[in-house]
Design an enzyme around this catalytic site. Structure first.
Site, PDB file in Angstrom:
ATOM      1  CB  CYS A   1      -0.873   0.027   1.249  1.00 60.19           C
ATOM      2  SG  CYS A   1      -2.121  -1.255   1.307  1.00 60.19           S
TER       3      CYS A   1
ATOM      4  CB  CYS B   1      -0.995   0.058   4.814  1.00 60.03           C
ATOM      5  SG  CYS B   1      -0.194  -1.551   4.654  1.00 60.03           S
TER       6      CYS B   1
END
Lengths: 288, 353
Positions: free
Chosen positions: A275, A281
């Site tokens: 990410c 994330c």
């Protein structure tokens, strides 16, 4: 505004928000005009900031002209709070404003960003400040932009003359089967002015009728524009060639997300996708 | 060290700053003013700020990176209050050097002053002072006392008479960008950009209308403010400046009658902080180029003669910052360009053959 300006400086030798009051005044005037005319590129007297031109000086001016003592600031660069430029800008804002900082997109009241819209859903009252080089699709989607004067482009915006933008999209579609616009896909704001927002196509749908306010600052070019809350912001596309966001072949190697914007990265010797919104994330990893 | 997304990078950034700072050896204050005065002038000229002490600090802090030093000074000055915007005329400048290449012997003559042009261009490899430059063959005003600036005449502008007679005109009304904005951008332009673009413009002039310097003046401009209580200008000090004025003559253009009428000339002026003649000459040449009606339509000049397109190119801080911003992470952007659904460019080349 007068009350805000009487706050004492956070760090000795600097005013609150670094900028002097006349400078803040002209930037705020431009921002207010930009909010009244969604998507309209409003010129302003861009100040030289204690960061390099092209390193977020426009977003920084918008942030510093907007911020109050009670705000909490988050700064991300390509989704990451901990890159050199994000750290430098956050440090400058914190030192000259004395405000709290956070990496939590949900807790921040002002978020300055480059190349990404946080993947955490933002709420009403949150201000998203974009730092970007250009916001004018008449630059990015036309082949002769270097010789097209700003006054000519202003005329074309005023007349809604976006034929060249459509033509650029058409040529890309003809050659590649779809728009290859990367971070400069044109977005029509409130059915009128068309802009580019320097974020991947993946981010663009979340600008439409967003609950948050988006302010865009271009320090080098000396323009601001805005997308107010609950305003239509639609990526341009042809009826038979729908707008398509970027796609990814694997989930995030860290959080397992299949719905985030990811980039390639070497993880333990193999190439994986991770990410780019590090805060989102990390939250997914913690809650998993 | 990568700058990818881990918290430890904060420490890496601090370490990188320490490493960069470690190469710096601070010198005695004022050393640059005596050793490298023209470098200090250049930084101040490009910053648009006369402050020798600050310019020296900026140069040392940036280890001699002129672009960055200019950025520091502009950022420092940006939030200062603007107290006064006095308007001076060329005659207000205390002239210490005057060349008039277009005129053999103008009123009050020419005055060589401190000339950088006649010094030896042999690299000195020892500490012996360079030989005194040979006496100039150019006509020079005689019987002018040293030190420079003392008892010099008030040199009139060499172009004044030609301007009054209408032979020379400065058509500033032809553009949407105001003329003062252009002159300000030229005055603060990046030295390299000014020189390069002026050179490019000069190369497009045919020999029929080679631009000629009417006058080059180096001197000191008074800094004046009008105090509210007194209502008269008070001189606070002086700023070293250098001004050049160009004349560009008539030529037939492809578009016909838009150029200056036969026997008429366009004027271009350029001024810089500091005694930096290459800067002021380049600025004046670009102003002359822009002041000509229809110059932007000229095939050879194009955007060099359009202030709206020229001014952004001259901004050294913007140019440095933008070129260097490519060091920032761009993986989000690159991933978008790599998007597997989008065919690569070679796909097109293969299929267009």
């Amino acid at each position: 505004m007068q009350l805000l300006d009487q706050q004492p400086p956070a760090e000795a030798g600097y005013r609150f928000g670094y900028l002097d009051e006349p400078s803040k005044h002209v930037i705020r005037q431009a921002i207010l005009k930009a909010i009244c005319l969604p998507g309209h590129l409003v010129p302003f007297a861009s100040r030289h900031m204690p960061v390099a031109r092209g390193w977020g000086s426009g977003g920084l001016q918008v942030t510093l002209a907007t911020i109050t003592r009670n705000d909490t600031v988050k700064v991300i660069d390509e989704g990451d709070d901990e890159t050199a430029n994000a750290i430098g800008l956050r440090d400058l804002i914190a030192r000259t404003c004395g405000v709290d900082t956070t990496t939590d997109a949900g807790k921040a009241t002002v978020i300055q960003s480059r190349h990404r819209i946080p993947e955490t859903d933002l709420a009403e009252g949150q201000v998203l400040v974009f730092q970007l080089p250009y916001g004018d699709p008449l630059r990015s989607m036309t082949s002769n932009s270097i010789v097209m004067s700003p006054s000519e482009r202003r005329r074309m915006h005023a007349e809604g003359d976006y034929d060249q933008v459509w033509l650029g999209l058409f040529e890309q579609t003809l050659q590649a089967g779809r728009a290859r616009s990367s971070l400069s896909h044109p977005v029509e704001v409130n059915g009128g002015y068309t802009v580019t927002v320097a974020s991947p196509r993946w981010d663009l749908p979340r600008l439409n009728n967003a609950r948050f306010i988006s302010l865009f600052g271009m320090g080098r070019e000396g323009y601001v524009f805005a997308i107010p809350p609950y305003t239509k912001a639609v990526p341009l596309s042809f009826e038979d060639r729908p707008f398509v966001i970027e796609s990814f072949s694997q989930p995030c190697d860290r959080c397992g997300s299949t719905s985030s914007y990811r980039v390639k990265q070497h993880v333990n010797g193999t190439e994986a996708l991770v990410c780019t919104d590090v805060d989102a994330c990390t939250r997914r990893q913690v809650s998993a | 060290m990568s700058y990818s997304s881990v918290k430890e990078d904060t420490a890496a950034i601090a370490a990188a700053q320490r490493l960069a700072a470690g190469r710096q050896t601070p010198g005695a204050p004022g050393a640059l003013a005596t050793q490298l005065p023209l470098l200090l002038d250049q930084v101040q000229g490009e910053a648009g700020l006369f402050a020798p002490d600050l310019a020296e600090r900026a140069l040392i802090q940036t280890q001699g990176d002129v672009g960055r030093a200019v950025g520091l000074l502009r950022g420092w000055a940006a939030v200062l209050p603007r107290l006064a915007t006095p308007v001076l005329s060329a005659e207000d400048v205390r002239v210490v050097r005057r060349l008039t290449p277009a005129f053999r012997n103008p009123e009050h003559g020419q005055y060589l002053g401190a000339s950088p042009d006649h010094a030896s261009r042999l690299l000195q490899t020892d500490d012996e002072p360079a030989a005194e430059p040979a006496a100039s063959e150019e006509p020079v005003a005689e019987a002018v006392d040293d030190p420079p600036g003392q008892n010099l005449p008030d040199f009139p502008r060499a172009m004044a008479d030609l301007e009054a007679s209408g032979t020379v005109k400065h058509d500033a009304g032809a553009h949407s960008a105001s003329h003062s904005a252009l002159l300000a951008a030229l005055a603060q332009g990046d030295t390299g950009a000014l020189t390069t673009i002026a050179y490019a413009a000069a190369r497009t002039f045919g020999s029929q209308r080679e631009p000629i310097i009417g006058e080059l003046r180096a001197g000191y401009a008074p800094v004046q403010v009008v105090l509210p209580d007194l209502g008269v200008p008070i001189t606070l000090g002086e700023v070293p400046v250098c001004t050049a004025e160009f004349v560009v003559g008539h030529r037939h253009t492809s578009s016909g009658q838009k150029d200056a009428p036969a026997g008429r000339f366009y004027l271009g002026a350029g001024t810089t902080i500091g005694h930096l003649e290459r800067r002021s000459i380049s600025a004046a040449l670009l102003d002359a180029t822009c002041s000509r009606d229809g110059a932007a339509d000229d095939v050879g000049l194009g955007m060099l003669a359009d202030p709206e397109l020229l001014v952004p190119l001259l901004d050294g801080a913007a140019a440095c910052g933008h070129v260097e911003h490519f060091k920032l992470p761009h993986h989000v952007q690159f991933q978008s360009q790599l998007d597997p659904d989008a065919p690569a460019d070679d796909f097109l080349e293969d299929h267009e053959a």
